[in-house]
Design a protein around this motif. Structure first.
Motif, mmCIF file in Angstrom:
data_model
loop_
_atom_site.group_PDB
_atom_site.id
_atom_site.type_symbol
_atom_site.label_atom_id
_atom_site.label_comp_id
_atom_site.label_asym_id
_atom_site.label_seq_id
_atom_site.Cartn_x
_atom_site.Cartn_y
_atom_site.Cartn_z
ATOM 1 N N LEU A 32 33.726 45.285 22.498
ATOM 2 C CA LEU A 32 32.472 45.267 23.256
ATOM 3 C C LEU A 32 32.266 43.964 24.032
ATOM 4 O O LEU A 32 31.230 43.773 24.667
ATOM 5 C CB LEU A 32 31.287 45.538 22.332
ATOM 6 C CG LEU A 32 31.305 46.926 21.693
ATOM 7 C CD1 LEU A 32 30.096 47.120 20.794
ATOM 8 C CD2 LEU A 32 31.366 48.027 22.748
ATOM 9 N N ARG A 33 33.261 43.088 24.010
ATOM 10 C CA ARG A 33 33.183 41.886 24.836
ATOM 11 C C ARG A 33 33.176 42.286 26.306
ATOM 12 O O ARG A 33 33.634 43.354 26.682
ATOM 13 C CB ARG A 33 34.364 40.962 24.566
ATOM 14 C CG ARG A 33 34.264 40.274 23.233
ATOM 15 C CD ARG A 33 35.330 39.249 23.072
ATOM 16 N NE ARG A 33 35.238 38.647 21.750
ATOM 17 C CZ ARG A 33 36.104 37.799 21.281
ATOM 18 N NH1 ARG A 33 37.136 37.426 22.012
ATOM 19 N NH2 ARG A 33 35.956 37.296 20.065
ATOM 20 N N VAL A 34 32.697 41.367 27.129
ATOM 21 C CA VAL A 34 32.555 41.642 28.555
ATOM 22 C C VAL A 34 33.589 40.865 29.362
ATOM 23 O O VAL A 34 33.812 39.675 29.121
ATOM 24 C CB VAL A 34 31.129 41.259 29.017
ATOM 25 C CG1 VAL A 34 30.994 41.353 30.531
ATOM 26 C CG2 VAL A 34 30.107 42.153 28.326
ATOM 27 N N VAL A 35 34.218 41.551 30.310
ATOM 28 C CA VAL A 35 35.071 40.902 31.303
ATOM 29 C C VAL A 35 34.166 40.662 32.504
ATOM 30 O O VAL A 35 33.649 41.600 33.096
ATOM 31 C CB VAL A 35 36.265 41.797 31.710
ATOM 32 C CG1 VAL A 35 37.088 41.126 32.797
ATOM 33 C CG2 VAL A 35 37.115 42.146 30.505
ATOM 34 N N ALA A 36 33.945 39.389 32.837
ATOM 35 C CA ALA A 36 32.999 39.049 33.895
ATOM 36 C C ALA A 36 33.681 38.442 35.119
ATOM 37 O O ALA A 36 33.025 38.082 36.083
ATOM 38 C CB ALA A 36 31.941 38.082 33.355
ATOM 39 N N SER A 55 38.351 29.642 30.662
ATOM 40 C CA SER A 55 37.287 30.598 30.920
ATOM 41 C C SER A 55 37.455 31.809 30.014
ATOM 42 O O SER A 55 38.516 32.433 29.986
ATOM 43 C CB SER A 55 37.320 31.062 32.380
ATOM 44 O OG SER A 55 36.378 32.101 32.573
ATOM 45 N N SER A 56 36.405 32.138 29.294
ATOM 46 C CA SER A 56 36.454 33.315 28.422
ATOM 47 C C SER A 56 36.039 34.571 29.169
ATOM 48 O O SER A 56 35.955 35.643 28.588
ATOM 49 C CB SER A 56 35.533 33.099 27.212
ATOM 50 O OG SER A 56 34.199 32.942 27.654
ATOM 51 N N ARG A 57 35.817 34.473 30.453
ATOM 52 C CA ARG A 57 35.339 35.597 31.265
ATOM 53 C C ARG A 57 36.467 36.503 31.748
ATOM 54 O O ARG A 57 36.213 37.581 32.251
ATOM 55 C CB ARG A 57 34.573 35.049 32.470
ATOM 56 C CG ARG A 57 33.391 34.194 32.096
ATOM 57 C CD ARG A 57 32.850 33.397 33.284
ATOM 58 N NE ARG A 57 32.651 34.162 34.491
ATOM 59 C CZ ARG A 57 31.524 34.770 34.828
ATOM 60 N NH1 ARG A 57 30.490 34.697 34.031
ATOM 61 N NH2 ARG A 57 31.429 35.443 35.958
ATOM 62 N N ASN A 58 37.716 36.058 31.609
ATOM 63 C CA ASN A 58 38.867 36.772 32.170
ATOM 64 C C ASN A 58 39.655 37.507 31.094
ATOM 65 O O ASN A 58 39.610 37.160 29.926
ATOM 66 C CB ASN A 58 39.859 35.786 32.802
ATOM 67 C CG ASN A 58 39.224 34.784 33.699
ATOM 68 O OD1 ASN A 58 38.470 33.938 33.246
ATOM 69 N ND2 ASN A 58 39.524 34.866 34.970
ATOM 70 N N ILE A 59 40.455 38.452 31.542
ATOM 71 C CA ILE A 59 41.497 39.011 30.692
ATOM 72 C C ILE A 59 42.656 38.023 30.739
ATOM 73 O O ILE A 59 43.040 37.546 31.808
ATOM 74 C CB ILE A 59 41.933 40.406 31.177
ATOM 75 C CG1 ILE A 59 40.791 41.398 30.977
ATOM 76 C CG2 ILE A 59 43.209 40.858 30.460
ATOM 77 C CD1 ILE A 59 41.065 42.785 31.496
ATOM 78 N N GLN A 60 43.184 37.680 29.597
ATOM 79 C CA GLN A 60 44.279 36.721 29.466
ATOM 80 C C GLN A 60 45.603 37.479 29.355
ATOM 81 O O GLN A 60 45.681 38.482 28.653
ATOM 82 C CB GLN A 60 44.079 35.884 28.205
ATOM 83 C CG GLN A 60 42.727 35.223 28.100
ATOM 84 C CD GLN A 60 42.635 33.989 28.953
ATOM 85 O OE1 GLN A 60 43.511 33.135 28.900
ATOM 86 N NE2 GLN A 60 41.579 33.889 29.738
ATOM 87 N N ILE A 61 46.624 36.993 30.022
ATOM 88 C CA ILE A 61 47.948 37.608 29.983
ATOM 89 C C ILE A 61 48.903 36.689 29.217
ATOM 90 O O ILE A 61 49.094 35.535 29.595
ATOM 91 C CB ILE A 61 48.507 37.839 31.408
ATOM 92 C CG1 ILE A 61 47.533 38.654 32.259
ATOM 93 C CG2 ILE A 61 49.888 38.493 31.333
ATOM 94 C CD1 ILE A 61 47.309 40.068 31.782
#
Length: 123
Positions: A32-36, A55-61
């Protein structure tokens, strides 16, 4: 959600699971986290310990380079780095190329509610 550009991780996962061959490896409670932020991020510097601009707002690869780097660290330091990185609460992590993850990392991810998926586009 604060803006139209935000999306819940579960929505991304469900929408792309089949197309990208995603599987949930850890962190189900973090779905339920948000990708912003629509840009993806490679966390090499964060894994090296430089977290000032993380930044915790991104999807990490996470790819071969990141996992190979982490494998060069001795176990105590590797655990410290994974914990410090995952405590920053990245929106989600995608592991590329069907790379194998060690059980310790998956346990840390579960404890941090960090969603980890794997994709098999590049076997």
């Amino acid at each position: 959600m604060e803006s139209d550009s935000e999306i819940v991780v579960k929505e991304v996962f469900d929408a792309q699971r089949d197309a990208l061959g995603l599987s949930l490896e850890a962190g189900e409670s973090g779905l339920l986290r948000v990708v912003a932020d629509a840009e993806v991020q490679r966390p090499g510097l964060a894994l090296a310990g430089f977290l000032d601009y993380f930044s915790s707002r991104n999807i990490q690869i996470l790819g071969r380079t990141e996992l190979a780097f982490m494998a060069t660290l001795d176990e105590p330091l590797r655990t410290v780095r994974w914990r410090a990185y995952l405590e920053r609460r990245p929106a989600a992590l995608v592991v590329c190329r069907s790379l194998r993850l060690d059980a310790a990392l998956l346990a840390i991810a579960d404890g941090a509610e960090a969603v980890m998926t794997a994709h098999i586009l590049y076997p």
